[in-house]
Scaffold this motif. Structure first.
Motif, PDB file in Angstrom:
ATOM      1  N   ILE A 122       0.687  -1.211   0.058  1.00  0.00           N
ATOM      2  CA  ILE A 122      -0.020  -0.057   0.072  1.00  0.00           C
ATOM      3  C   ILE A 122       0.982   1.220   0.066  1.00  0.00           C
ATOM      4  O   ILE A 122       1.718   1.424   0.776  1.00  0.00           O
ATOM      5  CB  ILE A 122      -0.919   0.063   1.217  1.00  0.00           C
ATOM      6  CG1 ILE A 122      -1.851  -1.231   1.235  1.00  0.00           C
ATOM      7  CG2 ILE A 122      -1.665   1.182   1.234  1.00  0.00           C
ATOM      8  CD1 ILE A 122      -2.704  -1.433   2.389  1.00  0.00           C
ATOM      9  N   ILE A 123       0.606   2.267  -0.799  1.00  0.00           N
ATOM     10  CA  ILE A 123       1.235   3.271  -1.017  1.00  0.00           C
ATOM     11  C   ILE A 123       0.353   4.378  -0.462  1.00  0.00           C
ATOM     12  O   ILE A 123      -0.736   4.621  -0.910  1.00  0.00           O
ATOM     13  CB  ILE A 123       1.698   3.870  -2.437  1.00  0.00           C
ATOM     14  CG1 ILE A 123       2.523   2.778  -2.961  1.00  0.00           C
ATOM     15  CG2 ILE A 123       2.571   5.210  -2.520  1.00  0.00           C
ATOM     16  CD1 ILE A 123       2.719   3.045  -4.511  1.00  0.00           C
ATOM     17  N   LEU A 124       0.760   5.203   0.712  1.00  0.00           N
ATOM     18  CA  LEU A 124       0.063   6.288   1.207  1.00  0.00           C
ATOM     19  C   LEU A 124       0.820   7.438   0.878  1.00  0.00           C
ATOM     20  O   LEU A 124       1.904   7.643   1.506  1.00  0.00           O
ATOM     21  CB  LEU A 124      -0.082   5.832   2.865  1.00  0.00           C
ATOM     22  CG  LEU A 124      -0.978   6.848   3.476  1.00  0.00           C
ATOM     23  CD1 LEU A 124      -2.427   6.821   3.146  1.00  0.00           C
ATOM     24  CD2 LEU A 124      -0.933   6.410   4.866  1.00  0.00           C
ATOM     25  N   GLY A 125      -0.091   8.519   0.097  1.00  0.00           N
ATOM     26  CA  GLY A 125       0.875   9.717  -0.172  1.00  0.00           C
ATOM     27  C   GLY A 125      -0.115  10.930  -0.325  1.00  0.00           C
ATOM     28  O   GLY A 125      -1.164  10.796  -0.258  1.00  0.00           O
ATOM     29  N   THR A 126       0.572  12.055  -0.138  1.00  0.00           N
ATOM     30  CA  THR A 126      -0.028  13.327  -0.304  1.00  0.00           C
ATOM     31  C   THR A 126      -0.214  13.596  -1.970  1.00  0.00           C
ATOM     32  O   THR A 126       0.144  12.580  -2.771  1.00  0.00           O
ATOM     33  CB  THR A 126       0.807  14.381   0.262  1.00  0.00           C
ATOM     34  OG1 THR A 126       2.306  14.390  -0.096  1.00  0.00           O
ATOM     35  CG2 THR A 126       0.883  14.086   1.868  1.00  0.00           C
ATOM     36  N   GLN A 127      -0.324  14.951  -2.380  1.00  0.00           N
ATOM     37  CA  GLN A 127      -0.579  15.122  -3.522  1.00  0.00           C
ATOM     38  C   GLN A 127       0.797  14.939  -4.498  1.00  0.00           C
ATOM     39  O   GLN A 127       0.693  14.964  -5.636  1.00  0.00           O
ATOM     40  CB  GLN A 127      -0.890  16.541  -3.882  1.00  0.00           C
ATOM     41  CG  GLN A 127      -2.303  16.831  -3.410  1.00  0.00           C
ATOM     42  CD  GLN A 127      -2.764  18.258  -3.852  1.00  0.00           C
ATOM     43  OE1 GLN A 127      -2.136  18.823  -4.626  1.00  0.00           O
ATOM     44  NE2 GLN A 127      -3.758  18.800  -3.079  1.00  0.00           N
ATOM     45  N   MET A 128       2.001  14.662  -3.790  1.00  0.00           N
ATOM     46  CA  MET A 128       3.411  14.349  -4.699  1.00  0.00           C
ATOM     47  C   MET A 128       3.226  13.119  -5.238  1.00  0.00           C
ATOM     48  O   MET A 128       4.153  12.949  -6.296  1.00  0.00           O
ATOM     49  CB  MET A 128       4.218  14.627  -3.596  1.00  0.00           C
ATOM     50  CG  MET A 128       4.458  13.337  -2.515  1.00  0.00           C
ATOM     51  SD  MET A 128       5.783  13.458  -1.276  1.00  0.00           S
ATOM     52  CE  MET A 128       7.183  13.181  -2.377  1.00  0.00           C
ATOM     53  N   VAL A 129       2.181  12.017  -4.912  1.00  0.00           N
ATOM     54  CA  VAL A 129       2.059  10.788  -5.653  1.00  0.00           C
ATOM     55  C   VAL A 129       1.110  11.162  -6.738  1.00  0.00           C
ATOM     56  O   VAL A 129       0.865  10.082  -7.526  1.00  0.00           O
ATOM     57  CB  VAL A 129       1.766   9.868  -4.777  1.00  0.00           C
ATOM     58  CG1 VAL A 129       2.895   9.568  -3.824  1.00  0.00           C
ATOM     59  CG2 VAL A 129       0.582   9.840  -4.000  1.00  0.00           C
ATOM     60  N   ALA A 130       0.573  12.190  -7.224  1.00  0.00           N
ATOM     61  CA  ALA A 130      -0.569  12.277  -7.956  1.00  0.00           C
ATOM     62  C   ALA A 130      -0.175  12.315  -9.448  1.00  0.00           C
ATOM     63  O   ALA A 130      -1.116  11.613  -9.925  1.00  0.00           O
ATOM     64  CB  ALA A 130      -1.281  13.568  -7.659  1.00  0.00           C
TER      65      ALA A 130
END
Length: 256
Positions: free
Chosen positions: A65-73
């Protein structure tokens, strides 16, 4: 909401908070204790080396699972990624910025595109408090052109860019009463011109920044108006005290 804190018993001490990436990680661990979770944010990935290692772990299937902010969008290609969940998808619509819908649509479209990029089918789940909004509806329909058409009509009806001009005046100073007094005087001398509307003064969204109090005017004008000249003459009629600073931002990209 509970009347008192279940830990310390203090009454009227609880406030609503956004989920936050750390809290989301805690909840995921409760539901999926065996999952290998990778958090990607400016707080957890502080260098290019750390980012490179994180992407290597993803490519080598060491992460579930990748949990990210907008930087992974945007800009990332994960062939095995089949499910994208977007938490508080409409949070960007708040704040009064006329570009909020455009920015939110862009981010949702970009992050949705991370799922199912190769042979495996993808699925996107969106959490929202405003399922009826044009942003959410057009994202669900994958209707980029429909969103752009609606957004253009809204802006044209309200004379917003690109159909009109905007300028922000931010008045800042260390003493709030002095800032307020000058803003009141500036408001009284505001020009009364055809095709020009001046809103404010009002506290800026970031009212206190780096030890200075900030108040704001918003100048709205028809496209044919020379908004720079209007503001220049207006400020000349109310000289700025040396202890205050006035920042003029024509066609501002940010309204904080």
């Amino acid at each position: 909401m509970p009347e008192k804190c279940p830990e310390c018993g203090e009454k009227d001490s609880l406030i609503a908070l956004g989920p936050g990436i750390e809290r989301l990680e805690e909840e995921i661990k409760d539901f999926l204790p065996q999952a290998r979770i990778l958090s990607l944010s400016s707080d957890t990935v502080e260098s290019a080396k750390a980012m490179k290692k994180a992407f290597a772990d993803i490519e080598n299937h060491n992460i579930d699972i990748i949990l990210g902010t907008q930087m992974v969008a945007k800009g990332h290609h994960f062939p095995q990624l089949t499910l994208v969940g977007i938490i508080d998808a409409d949070s960007g619509l708040a704040g009064g910025d006329f570009r909020a819908a455009e920015r939110t649509f862009q981010v949702l479209q970009q992050v949705s595109g991370r799922a199912g990029r190769e042979k495996l089918p993808g699925k996107v789940i969106i959490q929202t408090f405003q399922p009826e909004s044009r942003v959410i509806q057009t994202i669900l329909a994958n209707d980029r052109d429909g969103f752009l058409g609606m957004e253009m009509r809204v802006r044209e009806d309200n004379s917003l860019p690109p159909f009109g001009r905007l300028a922000a005046l931010i008045i800042s100073g260390k003493r709030e009463p002095m800032v307020r007094n000058y803003c009141s005087a500036l408001g009284r001398s505001a020009p009364m011109l055809s095709g020009v509307k001046i809103l404010g003064p009002a506290p800026a969204p970031l009212t206190l920044l780096r030890g200075k109090f900030r108040y704001r005017f918003l100048v709205k004008a028809n496209k044919s108006v020379n908004i720079q000249n209007v503001i220049r003459e207006w400020l000349n009629s109310s000289p700025v005290p040396s202890s205050l600073r006035v920042k003029v931002d024509v066609d501002p990209y940010s309204f904080v």
